[in-house]
Design an enzyme around this catalytic site. Structure first.
Site, PDB file in Angstrom:
ATOM      1  N   LYS A  79       2.957  10.210   8.301  1.00  0.00           N
ATOM      2  CA  LYS A  79       2.247   9.764   9.508  1.00  0.00           C
ATOM      3  C   LYS A  79       2.833  10.297  10.823  1.00  0.00           C
ATOM      4  O   LYS A  79       2.601  11.443  11.190  1.00  0.00           O
ATOM      5  CB  LYS A  79       2.154   8.244   9.519  1.00  0.00           C
ATOM      6  CG  LYS A  79       1.142   7.704   8.486  1.00  0.00           C
ATOM      7  CD  LYS A  79       0.844   6.241   8.699  1.00  0.00           C
ATOM      8  CE  LYS A  79      -0.099   5.644   7.673  1.00  0.00           C
ATOM      9  NZ  LYS A  79      -1.510   5.757   7.973  1.00  0.00           N
ATOM     10  N   ASP A 133       9.364   2.615   1.627  1.00  0.00           N
ATOM     11  CA  ASP A 133       8.206   3.373   2.113  1.00  0.00           C
ATOM     12  C   ASP A 133       8.066   3.078   3.606  1.00  0.00           C
ATOM     13  O   ASP A 133       7.569   2.023   4.001  1.00  0.00           O
ATOM     14  CB  ASP A 133       6.955   2.938   1.331  1.00  0.00           C
ATOM     15  CG  ASP A 133       5.692   3.647   1.821  1.00  0.00           C
ATOM     16  OD1 ASP A 133       5.723   4.258   2.911  1.00  0.00           O
ATOM     17  OD2 ASP A 133       4.670   3.571   1.109  1.00  0.00           O
ATOM     18  N   PHE A 173       0.856  -1.189   0.000  1.00  0.00           N
ATOM     19  CA  PHE A 173       0.000   0.000   0.000  1.00  0.00           C
ATOM     20  C   PHE A 173       0.886   1.232   0.000  1.00  0.00           C
ATOM     21  O   PHE A 173       1.733   1.387   0.879  1.00  0.00           O
ATOM     22  CB  PHE A 173      -0.924   0.028   1.218  1.00  0.00           C
ATOM     23  CG  PHE A 173      -1.876   1.201   1.190  1.00  0.00           C
ATOM     24  CD1 PHE A 173      -3.056   1.132   0.457  1.00  0.00           C
ATOM     25  CD2 PHE A 173      -1.589   2.372   1.867  1.00  0.00           C
ATOM     26  CE1 PHE A 173      -3.934   2.218   0.395  1.00  0.00           C
ATOM     27  CE2 PHE A 173      -2.457   3.458   1.814  1.00  0.00           C
ATOM     28  CZ  PHE A 173      -3.624   3.380   1.076  1.00  0.00           C
TER      29      PHE A 173
END
Ligand SMILES: Cc1ncc(COP(=O)(O)O)c(C=O)c1O
Length: 398
Positions: A247, A218, A131
């Site tokens: 985040k 990532d 993702f």
């Protein structure tokens, strides 16, 4: 449940709770009922809610200056870049506002690298189950067909392979001349908390050197202390050429970064990429406070302590019921895969005052903050065990 207000586009299946305040590892709803936070805003509030250092930095900065744009020097952006440089060894950074945007910057950077090498249609290797975000580039890189469905035409230029299969990548290397990069999450987050093997990651590093590809990590979900180090690549001893984060870096303020080193750090110049808000003073004040706090003795070490307290309570309360198939992940990125169905687990958690999440369809994703006490971690583990026992009883597993 869809949104109460028809004025909100119904893109989320929201849970029937609204929070009005938070403190550390606890959120309070509008009736002041307390919930133990095992989600951290999906790996965002890694330092807990209303962390005093972050709150003070944001309030102080907001009272002076929020935004100027990247037309001008931004001192705090440079400070955060230096902090990130010191902990990661990456050479330069592009600031944006989210994980998807950090991935977009990396995709552009890799394509520019291909362009410089004279490759007309540069390919990036990505993984099934990965993702990377919901914008069109990041979505095209994402390995979940269900969320790509219906949004074509997506971007070309991605070669998808199974995770942990080095042979598949060696085959691509043998067959194609146009690969420029490999983009992976060291632990697949949305895909179900699935860590990639260390041998695989080391193999990727070696292949990338051999073929002059960029290794791009990532770490949007794994990063910012969540797994017990600022970024997981430190623990693994595998240095990527491009490192993406977002985040937890702002502990709730929107900030993302695409970091680069070596040849990757030389690809983007003036006018090649941009973001109006990226790295603005307010978000960078939060990031500076986060990175300073993470660097303090004992803060990130708590990841192992809380994990142990939570898992030992889970184990004690389940004893040998066999209800847990597997526990995966590192630090406070914990995947508990039960043998029971998972569809009711989140709502049962809410009924018990516990916030949980499901990833990959079959795995309870537990993402507590680094400030959770061991007592709270014990409650979280015992609560998950109680939920699994309830589900199993209802299903006739026991
Ligand atoms: C590994 C990873 N990359 C990218 C993203 C996208 O981040 P954002 O929602 O901030 O765009 C996420 C979000 O869950 C993620 O887990």
């Amino acid at each position: 449940m869809t949104d109460a207000s028809p004025a909100i586009m119904p893109t989320y299946n929201r849970l029937p709770v609204t929070f009005s305040r938070g403190e550390g590892a606890v959120l309070y709803d509008t009736d002041d009922r307390a919930y133990l936070d095992g989600v951290s805003g999906i790996a965002v509030t890694n330092l807990g809610h209303q962390h005093p250092r972050v709150t003070e930095a944001v309030a102080e900065q907001a009272s002076r200056l929020i935004h100027t744009s990247n037309l001008f020097h931004i001192g705090l952006q440079e400070t955060v870049a230096e902090q990130l440089r010191a902990v990661t060894g990456m050479e330069n950074m592009f600031f944006c506002n989210s994980g998807a945007e950090a991935n977009e910057a990396a995709i552009k950077l890799a394509r520019r690298y291909g362009d410089q090498k004279g490759i007309a249609s540069p390919q990036i290797i990505v993984l099934d189950g990965a993702f990377h975000g919901r914008t069109l580039g990041a979505l095209s890189a994402t390995g979940n067909a269900k969320i790509r469905q219906g949004f074509g035409p997506l971007l070309d230029g991605f070669q998808r392979v199974a995770p942990d299969d080095l042979t598949a990548i060696e085959t691509l290397a043998a067959e194609r001349e146009d690969v420029v990069a490999v983009l992976v999450e060291p632990i697949l987050g949305e895909g179900g908390i699935k860590p990639l093997g260390l041998d695989y990651l080391l193999g990727l590093r070696a292949l990338c050197i051999e073929h002059e590809w960029l290794l791009m990590f990532d770490e949007v979900q794994t990063g910012n202390g969540r797994c017990g180090s600022t970024y997981v690549c430190e623990q693994l001893g595998v240095a990527p050429d491009v490192l993406l984060t977002a985040k937890g870096l702002g502990n709730g303020l929107p900030i993302g970064v695409c970091m680069a080193r070596g040849i990757a750090a030389e690809q983007l110049g003036p006018g090649d990429h941009g973001s109006t808000y990226g790295g603005n003073p307010l978000c960078c004040a939060a990031a500076q406070a986060v990175l300073t706090t993470l660097a303090e003795d004992g803060v990130m070490q708590q990841a192992a302590v809380i994990r142990e307290a939570m898992l030992s309570a889970l184990h004690d309360h389940l004893s040998d019921t066999g209800l847990v198939k597997e526990v995966r992940g590192r630090g406070l990125m914990i995947g508990v895969q039960p043998n029971t169905p998972t569809d009711e687990i989140v709502n049962r958690g809410i009924a018990r005052g516990l916030l949980l999440n499901i990833a990959g369809g079959d795995t309870i994703r537990v993402l507590p903050p680094l400030v959770m006490t061991t007592e709270q971690a014990g409650e979280l583990g015992a609560g998950i065990a109680a939920i699994l026992n309830d589900v199993a009883q209802q299903e006739g597993h026991q």
